[in-house]
Write a protein that holds these residues in place. Structure first.
Motif, PDB file in Angstrom:
ATOM      1  N   LYS A 104       0.814  -1.222   0.000  1.00 20.32           N
ATOM      2  CA  LYS A 104       0.000   0.000   0.000  1.00 20.32           C
ATOM      3  C   LYS A 104       0.846   1.270   0.000  1.00 20.32           C
ATOM      4  CE  LYS A 104      -3.362   0.099   2.973  1.00 20.32           C
ATOM      5  NZ  LYS A 104      -4.058  -0.052   4.278  1.00 20.32           N
ATOM      6  N   ILE A 105       2.160   1.121  -0.069  1.00 19.11           N
ATOM      7  CA  ILE A 105       3.038   2.281   0.047  1.00 19.11           C
ATOM      8  C   ILE A 105       2.804   3.273  -1.086  1.00 19.11           C
ATOM      9  CG2 ILE A 105       4.956   1.323  -1.288  1.00 19.11           C
ATOM     10  CD1 ILE A 105       5.350   3.291   1.948  1.00 19.11           C
ATOM     11  N   ASP A 106       2.825   4.544  -0.745  1.00 16.49           N
ATOM     12  CA  ASP A 106       2.752   5.613  -1.745  1.00 16.49           C
ATOM     13  C   ASP A 106       4.189   6.059  -2.018  1.00 16.49           C
ATOM     14  OD1 ASP A 106       2.398   7.859  -3.283  1.00 16.49           O
ATOM     15  OD2 ASP A 106       0.789   8.696  -2.068  1.00 16.49           O
ATOM     16  N   TYR A 107       4.649   5.814  -3.216  1.00 21.06           N
ATOM     17  CA  TYR A 107       6.055   6.073  -3.524  1.00 21.06           C
ATOM     18  C   TYR A 107       6.383   7.566  -3.539  1.00 21.06           C
ATOM     19  CZ  TYR A 107       6.326   1.155  -4.679  1.00 21.06           C
ATOM     20  OH  TYR A 107       6.300  -0.214  -4.614  1.00 21.06           O
ATOM     21  N   THR A 108       5.379   8.396  -3.690  1.00 21.76           N
ATOM     22  CA  THR A 108       5.646   9.839  -3.626  1.00 21.76           C
ATOM     23  C   THR A 108       6.025  10.256  -2.207  1.00 21.76           C
ATOM     24  OG1 THR A 108       3.288  10.290  -3.291  1.00 21.76           O
ATOM     25  CG2 THR A 108       4.121  10.374  -5.547  1.00 21.76           C
ATOM     26  N   ASP A 109       5.574   9.490  -1.204  1.00 20.33           N
ATOM     27  CA  ASP A 109       5.966   9.785   0.182  1.00 20.33           C
ATOM     28  C   ASP A 109       7.418   9.384   0.428  1.00 20.33           C
ATOM     29  OD1 ASP A 109       3.405  10.649   0.672  1.00 20.33           O
ATOM     30  OD2 ASP A 109       2.728   8.728   1.496  1.00 20.33           O
ATOM     31  N   VAL A 110       7.894   8.389  -0.333  1.00 25.77           N
ATOM     32  CA  VAL A 110       9.256   7.893  -0.143  1.00 25.77           C
ATOM     33  C   VAL A 110      10.260   8.694  -0.964  1.00 25.77           C
ATOM     34  CG1 VAL A 110      10.777   5.889  -0.343  1.00 25.77           C
ATOM     35  CG2 VAL A 110       8.378   5.572   0.309  1.00 25.77           C
ATOM     36  N   PHE A 111       9.922   8.920  -2.242  1.00 26.22           N
ATOM     37  CA  PHE A 111      10.872   9.554  -3.158  1.00 26.22           C
ATOM     38  C   PHE A 111      10.504  10.989  -3.526  1.00 26.22           C
ATOM     39  CE2 PHE A 111      10.922   4.961  -4.038  1.00 26.22           C
ATOM     40  CZ  PHE A 111      12.253   4.697  -3.780  1.00 26.22           C
ATOM     41  N   GLY A 112       9.302  11.418  -3.143  1.00 26.65           N
ATOM     42  CA  GLY A 112       8.869  12.752  -3.531  1.00 26.65           C
ATOM     43  C   GLY A 112       8.424  12.781  -4.982  1.00 26.65           C
TER      44      GLY A 112
END
Length: 320
Positions: A80-88
């Motif tokens: 469910k991870i949102d990659y924008t939260d990880v990599f911007g």
């Protein structure tokens, strides 16, 4: 000599000549098949290593992000991870984050530029028309990137939106030759021309069989992202400069390019195998036809000789 015998001789000579041509074409296809098979095997190994490296890098960042958020690290939360939260916001998240509202789907379809390849092109076209219907039924606009003139011409005649066309790809394509195709596909995806991209091609199984494949290429979804990959990444003790995000900004497009190139190379391998099989079949048919025509010629000669002997005997009897 009667006209029928002359016609049979001409047919036999013509079929023999055709058989020589198809045999030469079979040998050429076999040579190209060996070249593309060797290149395909080597590139598959390279692509697999790139995929593993990317999987470990992303997994490491995802696991660290979940730990910073004090969220339990399990398959459900990782999925469910949102990659924008990880990599911007940026190319890294764009290339691995599925888009929420799919309005249009791109299909990079690989076909041939010529005939004499058995059912290779017709199978590609038949499968794609069915896929287009299913996609439209879901309310998605279809946009095609056609590699190969046979597919491009057919899609245009049938009012399919061809947004990019590339003809004349060599029989043993190099990465540099295919690079403009894959770079264009990636740019179109990042610029929003379509929201997802599938590569559709004929996979080479062996010299006698092939299988049509439809693989989702963008966003990249075939990565192994999880705790095990993150731990494996840490055990290898990579030194990453300048930082994981910038490294991924280079690796992700490279992986997409190499994967699409691999699909095109695989399709060319299947095309050569299909051509070789078709030319082998044509050569065998020519041999069978020559054999049948030779039998007819021998029978016609025998009938002619019998007729001549009968006429001579009848004439001799008339003189007595």
């Amino acid at each position: 000599m009667p006209a029928s015998l002359l016609e049979l001789k001409k047919k036999i000579a013509s079929v023999k000549q055709t058989g020589k041509i198809t045999e030469a074409m079979r040998m050429v296809s076999a040579s190209k098949l060996n070249q593309t098979e060797d290149r395909d095997k080597g590139y598959t190994i390279y692509n697999d290593h790139v995929r593993k490296t990317i999987s470990r890098l992303i997994s490491s960042q995802v696991v660290d992000s979940l730990r910073d958020q004090d969220v339990s690290i399990d398959k459900r939360n990782i999925a469910k991870i949102d990659y924008t939260d990880v990599f911007g916001l940026g190319i890294t998240a764009d290339m691995i984050q599925p888009r929420k509202n799919i309005k249009s789907t791109g299909f990079l379809v690989v076909s041939g530029d010529r005939g004499l390849v058995g059912s290779y092109n017709s199978n590609v076209i038949k499968n794609m028309m069915g896929i287009f219907e299913d996609e439209r039924a879901q309310g998605h606009e279809v946009k095609v990137l056609a590699v190969g003139s046979v597919g491009a011409q057919f899609f245009k005649k049938n009012n399919v939106n061809v947004v990019y066309e590339k003809n004349g790809v060599s029989d043993v394509p190099t990465f540099d030759e295919v690079l403009p195709i894959v770079s264009t596909a990636i740019k179109m995806f990042l610029n929003g021309v379509f929201d997802q991209l599938y590569v559709c091609y004929t996979h080479h199984v062996n010299s006698l069989s092939s299988a049509f494949r439809v693989e989702k290429m963008l966003p990249i979804v075939d990565l192994d992202i999880g705790v095990k990959e993150a731990e494996a990444h840490k055990e290898l003790e990579y030194d990453i400069e300048p930082d994981p995000n910038r490294v991924l900004m280079k690796l992700l497009p490279q992986y997409a390019r190499s994967t699409i190139y691999g699909a095109i190379l695989d399709a060319k391998t299947a095309e050569h195998a299909s051509s070789m099989t078709a030319m082998q079949s044509a050569t065998d048919n020519a041999k069978d036809l020559v054999s049948n025509l030779t039998t007819k010629l021998n029978r016609a000669r025998q009938a002619q000789i019998t007729t001549e002997i009968t006429e001579i005997i009848s004439g001799a009897n008339a003189l007595e």
